[in-house]
Write an enzyme that holds these catalytic residues in place. Structure first.
Site, short mmCIF file in Angstrom:
data_model
loop_
_atom_site.label_atom_id
_atom_site.label_comp_id
_atom_site.label_asym_id
_atom_site.label_seq_id
_atom_site.Cartn_x
_atom_site.Cartn_y
_atom_site.Cartn_z
CG ASP A 53 -0.45 -0.14 2.51
OD1 ASP A 53 0.78 -0.28 2.62
OD2 ASP A 53 -1.21 -0.11 3.49
CB SER A 54 4.56 1.70 -0.41
OG SER A 54 4.70 0.53 -1.19
CG ASP A 92 0.54 -4.03 2.19
OD1 ASP A 92 0.72 -4.90 3.06
OD2 ASP A 92 1.39 -3.14 1.93
CE LYS A 122 3.40 -5.92 3.80
NZ LYS A 122 2.99 -4.73 4.58
CD GLU A 124 0.68 -1.45 8.20
OE1 GLU A 124 0.40 -0.64 9.10
OE2 GLU A 124 1.08 -1.10 7.06
CD GLU A 192 8.24 -0.10 7.14
OE1 GLU A 192 7.24 -0.80 6.88
OE2 GLU A 192 8.46 1.00 6.60
O1 KIV Z 1 3.57 -1.05 1.50
C1 KIV Z 1 4.72 -1.49 1.39
O2 KIV Z 1 5.41 -1.31 0.38
C2 KIV Z 1 5.26 -2.25 2.51
C3 KIV Z 1 6.73 -2.49 2.53
C4 KIV Z 1 7.44 -1.25 2.92
C5 KIV Z 1 7.08 -3.62 3.40
O3 KIV Z 1 4.54 -2.60 3.39
#
Ligand code: KIV
Length: 275
Positions: A53-54, A92, A122, A124, A192
């Site tokens: 989600d970056s 994510d 994924k 958090e 992280e």
């Molecule tokens: O969103 C993302 O790219 C991430 C990575 C920084 C692990 O969660």
């Protein structure tokens, strides 16, 4: 690059990752958000492609990951999956798509897998509530990767991009959370922005592979955000980042050259013209 082919002979599986940890082979992970780059990343031998989600910051121009929606993630994950034949694709779950209720979380995670073709999601955090959600997802057949330490969806409560686990209390909390996620059935955990010695301890303690970013050299694998490591996101320069190329500079030079060529008439010419 992964030296050995995945055991399945097709794509990288959770079993392959477990075996890589057991034999000490490090796991290479990168993000991707579209078909074009996903193809390049896949053929480079990357084990896991994370549709992170970056996306919010490096593709959509948002300030944080908080504004990213489930539909954004599915849209980009579908494009990535079309370009991938070997790497495992993990997606994510964005902000507030898994925290409100377990039922909603399982439904949203299922939507991601069904509509994109990815292998895993994924999420958090490592509270007992999150671990309960992970357990339900795994029970439903959805592989889950955890994410501890600096968790970007909580950037506002954490007070910015800060290294986590610097004092005894937060170190212990991270150890408890990591164990909890493992016990809940997570197949791997991203660590992280945590001190290197803590990441080393966690990696030695856990059966499942740890994937570090800003967590030193002793995790079982490493992840970076693709535009950051290619030098396309030139303003972002954290200590943990190595740029493996300066594509931003190269792209800018090429674009300027194109503008000049169009303006001075040196492109296109007869050689680019159909008779
Ligand atoms: O969103 C993302 O790219 C991430 C990575 C920084 C692990 O969660």
């Amino acid at each position: 690059m992964s030296a050995q082919s995945p055991a399945s002979g097709k794509g990288v599986t959770i079993l392959d990752l477990r075996e890589m940890k057991a034999r000490g082979e490090r796991i290479a992970v990168l993000t991707a958000y579209d078909w074009l780059f996903a193809r390049l990343v896949d053929t480079s031998g990357i084990d896991i492609i994370l549709v992170g989600d970056s996306l919010g910051q490096v593709v959509l121009g948002l300030d944080s990951t908080v504004g990213v929606t489930l539909n954004d993630m599915i849209h980009h994950a579908r494009a990535v999956c079309r370009g991938v034949s070997r790497s495992m694709v993990v997606v994510d779950l964005p902000f507030l798509t898994y925290q409100l209720s377990t039922e909603e979380a399982v439904r949203n995670a299922g939507r991601v897998l069904q509509e994109s073709g990815a292998t895993a999601v994924k999420l958090e955090g490592g509270s007992t509530r999150i671990a309960g959600t992970v357990e339900r997802m795994v029970e439903a057949g959805i592989p889950v990767m955890g994410h501890l330490g600096f968790t970007p969806q909580s950037v506002h409560t954490l007070g910015g991009n800060r290294v986590q686990g610097r004092d005894d209390e937060s170190r212990q909390r991270l150890r408890d959370e990591a164990r909890r996620l493992q016990d809940a059935g997570a197949f791997s955990i991203v660590l992280e922005l945590i001190p290197g010695d803590l990441a080393a301890d966690l990696s030695a303690d856990l059966r499942i592979p740890t994937i570090g970013i800003g967590a030193g050299p002793h995790c079982d694998g490493q992840v970076l955000v693709l535009p950051d490591m290619l030098g396309l996101n030139r303003e972002f320069n954290p200590r943990f980042l190595r740029r493996f190329a300066e594509l931003g500079d190269q792209a800018e030079a090429a674009l300027r050259e194109y503008v000049s060529a169009v303006k001075d008439g040196s492109y296109p010419t007869a050689e680019h013209t159909f008779s």
